[in-house]
Write an enzyme that holds these catalytic residues in place. Structure first.
Site, PDB file in Angstrom:
ATOM      1  N   SER A  63      76.475  20.274 -60.865  1.00  0.00           N
ATOM      2  CA  SER A  63      77.639  20.157 -61.760  1.00  0.00           C
ATOM      3  C   SER A  63      77.297  20.099 -63.235  1.00  0.00           C
ATOM      4  O   SER A  63      78.181  20.266 -64.082  1.00  0.00           O
ATOM      5  CB  SER A  63      78.444  18.905 -61.414  1.00  0.00           C
ATOM      6  N   LYS A  66      78.475  22.885 -65.262  1.00  0.00           N
ATOM      7  CA  LYS A  66      79.896  23.036 -65.624  1.00  0.00           C
ATOM      8  C   LYS A  66      80.118  22.889 -67.122  1.00  0.00           C
ATOM      9  O   LYS A  66      81.093  23.424 -67.666  1.00  0.00           O
ATOM     10  CB  LYS A  66      80.741  22.005 -64.872  1.00  0.00           C
ATOM     11  N   TYR A 188      81.838  30.485 -59.134  1.00  0.00           N
ATOM     12  CA  TYR A 188      81.703  29.029 -59.118  1.00  0.00           C
ATOM     13  C   TYR A 188      80.484  28.572 -58.312  1.00  0.00           C
ATOM     14  O   TYR A 188      79.696  27.749 -58.773  1.00  0.00           O
ATOM     15  CB  TYR A 188      82.985  28.398 -58.553  1.00  0.00           C
ATOM     16  N   TYR A 240      82.206  11.536 -63.070  1.00  0.00           N
ATOM     17  CA  TYR A 240      83.113  11.232 -61.972  1.00  0.00           C
ATOM     18  C   TYR A 240      83.827   9.913 -62.279  1.00  0.00           C
ATOM     19  O   TYR A 240      84.385   9.743 -63.348  1.00  0.00           O
ATOM     20  CB  TYR A 240      82.364  11.175 -60.629  1.00  0.00           C
ATOM     21  N   VAL A 258      75.045  16.326 -58.485  1.00  0.00           N
ATOM     22  CA  VAL A 258      74.642  15.704 -57.218  1.00  0.00           C
ATOM     23  C   VAL A 258      73.204  16.006 -56.831  1.00  0.00           C
ATOM     24  O   VAL A 258      72.683  15.418 -55.888  1.00  0.00           O
ATOM     25  CB  VAL A 258      75.555  16.095 -56.028  1.00  0.00           C
TER      26      VAL A 258
END
Lengths: 304, 304, 304, 304
Positions: A63, A66, A188, A240, A258
């Site tokens: 992530s 992103k 993605y 998160y 992660v």
């Protein structure tokens, strides 16, 4: 202060302490990692690098990437991006789908999965070859032409990524996916598959500490004002359900993945990348959080 | 740069633009305010002050005061405070009660009502005369012995504050209120009743920009490390469901109140207070947000 | 079929099986009950009674009484009651407060706490002496002038009933409580304090199986059409988050209480009351559910 | 009582009244329907039929068919079905996804989309040719070999059914879909595509009023006990967020569809089907609800 000494000492302290939590296990490429790998690299805006441990071992940044797709999309279309995705923290994880429902398919922010999928859709609408353009942007940020998607990880994510398929179909039902679902989700999954080591990762994120300018090339990847805004989003949405905790303990904008990586930046000073695969209950690297808390305390690095 | 000139110009621009939104109407003391009042004061850590408009008109600071009770409680008991209240942004407003339920009576953060009530309970448990100690702390921060609770506002809040009575009873049902409900809620309503003008308010918050040290007295109200942490909490939790938007547009830690006040700080530089009673849909001052966005853009003030 | 024989046999079978679950422990009056008490009484509309076990042992009927206050309020004001409370099942328990919030203070149904509190408010608005009128109504239904509130249980509920204080304040914040909070909550806690034994309880509920007519007196407590509607509400809302399970397994309209009582009716046939204090995870009597499932299967009693 | 006369009179009354609400518009096959079509048929267990209006006009029965797939799956595997799907009402519609999340992928009941998809998965796991077996079961219930899937409607549903694709992927992420997603969703979309007229529909559902026995053939489609349980599930879960309202106003187990059809049964008496395309805010036929409320009141048909 001697940055290398502090890094070495804090690294040694954290390594001597316990290593709790679980390695992400939903795909083999993550679960088979040695849980005790631990690497660090800090790159300062004058180009110096300070490393410790497994700093040169590549890992799946997941992530963290992103932030890069968001930076590219923001550079391309500017403010209209916020008609498609919001900039608010997401609150408790379990609300993600409820929030999409009550907010009519507008994801809370671009760093949760739903938001990152919308950002991929924006790139698919903007570029004829979005996959190529995205990796080129990342290579320019990294000043590293070898960075690439990891096809095996992307395939693995795809074969078990039912929740992301659920998300993209749900977003589509609200009209917030404009391109072909298969193309968008492929971008993605590829985005999340990228591997870097800590040296590369801290180098890649350095432009966010440097007003948007890539160090070696001098290329402005993002203008200064937008760079600050990306940093603000990392600060409020990068961890998160632990964004507040990270702001509280570390005090720097950052993003975790992660795979056990965390990157953070101190504006006008440095970018730092830490990697240790075991994750705490909120899904962030156990040792990565520990290291950054102690390191920023010792160096009195904080935006606050 | 000439700070006064920039303040004057941005003030004039925002005043010339439209003034949208609604004045908070749930108690007469708020609803009868002239909706076009508009004041500003910036206090820098070298003690200079820059004012515009109704800077000397007192108004109800409401939730802004929650940062002060939090600072006192944090100074008193330190880290154990986080066993009673979390530091995460609350996500959408409508979840507040759901979150309390699913998180067993631990409020998401100390700046939402539930969290501020728990902080009041902590003060009631720590001090023999919490009401007196709290106002004394605020007077010392303000360097102003006249600051006081507004009994009429407190009474008005109490007579219609069913939602806060609901919250404290709900918290008590989870065991997260240790003292007498009536005493705690009385402290809470008094806390929210305090009136200041922009000059006083910016002066009061200056210690948070000054590593915890009160300017004139030199008293350390909060140590440097804890001061940064309060700032981090303001950043992630200070604007209800608009925390991300404020970080994105303004880029400073701050706190707003339904009276139309907003205060924000730039560490090691200044504290600023803005007041304009009309609130946007998220409950934050319409003109206050506009002013701060433009002012920080012009002065390139941002922690990012 | 010989009703007594079936009751005796099923009673013996269930008593021989295990007795799982927990006794409600939030007030001493409930927690100190012998968890193995087990009583049954069926009263048929021709006036015959069939008993087993501790049928004459009084217990706290708790929420079962909510059907009686609802019947009285419905008899008094008719359809306008549904402007204040809805008739839909509440879904998962943890949503109760969220639903109140998203539905503007209109409780999902009159048999959850929030709804029963609104019903008490309606009675407080309708009668000059609501407490007296309510117990009189219940005495007439029971044909038993001795039935009374249990002051000790009401006081005990009140001293720990923070969640109900939270609810009534929350309802008030939406304008859905019209009378004094203290009066309404007092009526509510008294309502929940009533003690009956299974013989009395089945007798009291018989009017709902008898088109609203009390057996001995012939008094119409509720007209036939409204009686059916109360039964429909019991069917869909009488068992917290186990309403579907009860409809599925037992197939009769009914209501349970945390004291371990359950009452159910078969229209035009009988009312039955079962009592066993241990509760399953959903808060309904473990043995009560078991008994009713087997009894209705054996007697082929079902509205479906 | 003369059933035909009552049907004719109530039909005329409802037809004379206003026809509010919207026709479902998400696929052309539904949106292009004449919104004033209005048909009724009651089939009694002695085989007599009473019709009014457009009773012989076929329409898309949509979700009504979910009762039939459930009946077949329940007949095939019995109680183990409830390990995969629960029997509780779903509460407010907007919770559907939240509930799936908090309840680990177990749908609240088999009559909401998520639950019906799981039922389709069960059929896919049980039969080699589930599509053929399902339509055969429905033909036997209807005593009508011509009943068939409507390929055009199924294709239309599929091309816009992103929300159902989201659901099945989400269920799969929890492990609650065992077969190939494409096969299961194809069965689901075909199930929802079936067209019947009111005569056929009331005839098809008659077995549920007749202890599971098909009238002409005498075939036991479902045993008596299971039939009652299906009826119980229709009662508590058959009307989205209006299950309580339907139980309250109509008092019969039933199921509605977005095509404007409603079917309901009175055990041991009759099955009735009503069709009128305009839907109220909760998604149930406006005139269908009106007709059934008045008809059951006049005939005093109620399970309560």
């Amino acid at each position: 202060m001697d940055c290398q000494k502090i890094i070495d000492r804090v690294y040694a302290e954290v390594k001597a302490g316990e290593n709790l939590g679980q390695v992400a296990a939903y795909i083999p490429e993550l679960s088979k990692i040695d849980p005790d790998r631990f690497g660090i690299c800090l790159t300062s805006i004058d180009g110096r690098q300070y490393r410790a441990g497994d700093a040169e071992e590549p890992f799946s940044i997941q992530s963290i990437a992103k932030v890069l797709s968001l930076s590219l999309a923001f550079a391309c279309i500017g403010e209209p991006i916020w008609k498609r995705v919001d900039v608010e923290p997401s609150g408790t994880a379990f609300n993600s789908l409820l929030q999409l429902e009550s907010e009519n398919g507008i994801p809370r922010n671009p760093l949760i999965n739903a938001g990152a999928i919308v950002v991929c859709d924006i790139l698919c609408g903007y570029f004829r070859e979005p996959k190529k353009e995205l990796i080129n942007f990342i290579r320019r940020a990294a000043n590293q032409p070898d960075i690439d998607y990891a096809a095996d990880i992307a395939a693995s994510e795809k074969s078990t990524g039912y929740r992301n398929f659920a998300l993209i179909n749900y977003l589509k039902s609200f009209g917030n996916i404009h391109n072909d679902i298969d193309q968008v989700i492929d971008l993605y999954f590829n985005l999340c598959s990228i591997k870097m080591n800590c040296v590369e990762l801290s180098h890649t994120f350095l432009f966010l500490a440097n007003n948007g300018v890539q160090l070696e090339s001098g290329e402005t990847l993002l203008d200064s004002s937008r760079t600050k805004r990306i940093n603000a989003i990392m600060q409020t949405c990068g961890f998160y359900d632990e964004a507040g905790e990270f702001a509280y303990r570390v005090g720097l904008p950052g993003k975790s993945g992660v795979g056990g990586g965390i990157t953070a930046i101190l504006p006008n000073e440095y970018a730092i990348a830490v990697w240790s695969p075991r994750l705490n209950k909120k899904g962030n690297s156990y040792r990565g959080m520990k290291f950054l808390e102690r390191f920023t305390t010792e160096t009195e690095s904080s935006i606050f």
